[in-house]
Design an enzyme around this catalytic site. Structure first.
Site, short mmCIF file in Angstrom:
data_model
loop_
_atom_site.label_atom_id
_atom_site.label_comp_id
_atom_site.label_asym_id
_atom_site.label_seq_id
_atom_site.Cartn_x
_atom_site.Cartn_y
_atom_site.Cartn_z
CG HIS A 279 77.30 -14.42 4.55
ND1 HIS A 279 77.41 -14.43 5.91
CD2 HIS A 279 78.17 -15.36 4.09
CE1 HIS A 279 78.30 -15.35 6.28
NE2 HIS A 279 78.77 -15.92 5.18
CG ASP B 225 84.41 -13.47 5.61
OD1 ASP B 225 84.34 -14.63 5.16
OD2 ASP B 225 83.66 -13.05 6.51
#
Length: 578
Positions: free
Chosen positions: A283, A355
């Site tokens: 992330h 993702d």
């Protein structure tokens, strides 16, 4: 070329085995979908409404429908953003502002209609969620609200040219620390707990129950299970993984896939090629997976192969730099990994989903360029672009100038539509199925199989009265265990009794209690290596089912049969001989 034009033409498609050779197409008005004219001879004859003739074969239905779609519809079908708001058509002022910044519209339904979306992901928060950094809003309050939201979204999608195929509505319902819908549903123990139980049949039964509840709420795609083998002590993966042993993790992944898809919910096995091989958080940065190709083949890939063999309809690609295959290129954008390894070596035929494209490694490019690169690498569905308008416009411009091959886009859309039509064959259960006794029993059986003794007796309960303490507050978990102990016939005292200390997600040795008779790890069990308690237990989860299972062990009513699915320094995987 501008996105808006007044002269749409439809793309004719001849499709075999999901490989397309296309005619060229041009522009169309994206904001107001128009009825499709007759499809080309290569496609099935459409009904008067423009929808393809129904057939039992999802791939044939997908091929026929693709032949009726304009460029704008093709582009929209490969986008799966999030939206702000808990209702499809009525949102707060703040949610409307968020949607305008994200996509230039006020509501989720308007986003679906304007961009002709293939799907939408529902986001939300749960305690200790390591992925919360890219969840900028929440769509989740309770099951009835979720059902109303999904119904509204499908109503909007049903009016589009691709409306014959149901809208994909997905969420990250992994159970454990990443669980978007937490109230009013059956909560399974974490994947690591399932790995400790080591019984794929229990896992399959529990995940089938979970899938039925997701389907009842109108969700047909779960971004789960996690197939990452926990080679490192990754905090972003942690108990989301089924464990450190590729063979045991593979069996668990396959069980979860069979369970979900047996309930009519698509499984998306993630994060290919294996996030557990790096401790970094994708992330925030691009993690480097530096292991050799031999290690990848023997350790990282087997659970993905198992999920594929179990029939997984989707695989999620990860933002990982896999140096042994394509150094310097995130796997999400790697043709070598997605087309070469995933499709070539592992034989995956289904939908590859990125993702989140709002994560740091994907944001090195603009949303449009990132979406084009992801599709060209072999992804079929673009998840959570940081700006929907820019992603849509970038894909459309690349299609028209030839930098995005039309055949690649149509191949992706056909896979997405094939998955949609496959899911359309299973009717949604009634809402009354949520949290029903049979589902709770499936969760409890899995949780009971997970409880592990790493130090202490396997047969003797603790002396009453019991005092329950915990690190970091966790009043709710203490209450769950207190209630379960009382139900198991164990007296609980506010202080002075046999101390049972609960340690949860992210807790280190500083959260241990030196005077505790029993220390329990409710997430990854690594912290137990420094615990001094004479009895060390692991549940790997703080769910109600896990606390009930723990209470039965503490009461001496159940023998703990779990085996730690990850190594804990200085401790055996179990002291119970399993």
């Amino acid at each position: 070329m501008d996105r808006v034009s007044n002269s749409p033409r439809r793309a004719g498609v001849a499709l075999a085995a999901l490989t397309a050779v296309l005619l060229t197409g041009c522009t169309g008005e994206p904001d107001r979908p128009r009825p499709a004219p007759s499809a080309s001879p290569a496609a099935a004859d459409p009904t008067p409404s423009g929808a393809p003739t129904a057939t039992a074969d999802p791939a044939a239905r997908a091929a026929a429908l693709v032949g009726t779609l304009a460029d704008e519809d093709l582009v929209g079908q490969v986008l799966m953003p999030y939206a702000y708001g808990d209702n499809a058509t009525k949102v707060s002022t703040g949610s409307a502002a968020g949607n305008r910044a994200l996509a230039g519209v006020d509501t989720p339904a308007e986003m679906v209609a304007k961009y002709r979306l293939g799907g939408l992901i529902l986001v939300g928060f749960s305690a200790d969620d390591p992925t919360s950094g890219n969840q900028e809003t929440t769509n989740v309050d309770n099951p009835q609200q979720v059902r109303e939201l999904t119904t509204g979204l499908r109503d909007a999608a049903g009016k589009l040219p691709a409306g014959a195929a149901p809208l994909l509505i997905g969420t990250d319902q992994e159970y454990g620390v990443v669980t978007r819908i937490t109230d009013g549903v059956t909560l399974l123990p974490s994947p690591l707990a399932a790995g400790a139980a080591g019984d794929p049949a229990l896992t399959e039964a529990a995940w089938r129950a979970a899938g039925q509840e997701l389907a009842a709420m109108g969700i047909n795609l779960d971004f789960a299970p996690v197939a990452d083998v926990l080679v490192t002590r990754s905090t972003v993966i942690g108990s989301r993984s089924f464990g450190a042993d590729p063979k045991r993790a593979s069996a668990q992944v396959a069980g979860a896939v069979r369970g979900l898809q047996g309930a009519g919910v698509a499984a998306s096995v993630k994060h290919f090629p294996g996030h557990g091989l790096s401790a970094a958080d994708s992330h925030e940065e691009l993690p480097v997976v530096g292991q050799s190709r031999k290690v990848l083949d023997s350790t990282a890939f087997p659970p993905f192969s198992a999920g594929i063999d179990a029939g997984a309809l989707a695989v999620m690609s990860a933002h990982l730099d896999v140096t042994a295959v394509d150094p310097g290129t995130p796997a999400t954008f790697s043709h070598k990994l997605l087309t070469g390894v995933l499709r070539g070596q592992l034989g995956f035929k289904g939908v590859v989903i990125t993702d989140g494209m709002n994560m740091a490694p994907a944001k090195r490019w603009s949303p449009g360029e990132a979406a084009v690169r992801a599709l060209k690498a072999g992804n079929d569905l673009i998840l959570m672009p940081p700006n929907v308008t820019q992603a849509y416009d970038g894909l459309l411009a690349a299609l028209r100038d030839g930098s995005l091959p039309r055949a690649r886009l149509v191949e992706a859309v056909t896979r997405v539509l094939t998955m949609k039509f496959t899911l359309a064959g299973t009717p949604a259960p009634a809402m009354s199925t949520l949290n029903d006794p049979e589902h709770r029993r499936a969760a409890e059986a899995l949780a009971a199989g997970a409880v592990t003794v790493l130090r202490g007796s396997c047969t003797k309960g603790v002396a009453a009265p019991v005092t329950v303490t915990s690190s970091g507050g966790r009043e709710k978990t203490r209450d769950l265990l207190t209630q379960a102990l009382t139900a198991a016939g164990v007296k609980v005292a506010p202080s002075g009794g046999t101390r049972v200390h609960l340690v949860g997600y992210g807790d280190g040795s500083g959260d241990l209690a030196a005077d505790a008779a029993v220390t329990v790890a409710m997430d990854t069990p690594y912290v137990l290596a420094k615990a001094k308690s004479p009895t060390l237990l692991a549940t790997y989860s703080s769910s109600a089912a896990s606390m009930t299972a723990l209470a039965n062990v503490l009461a001496g009513r159940a023998r703990p049969t779990g085996r730690s699915p990850v190594p804990v320094s200085g401790l055996p995987a179990t002291t119970c001989g399993n």
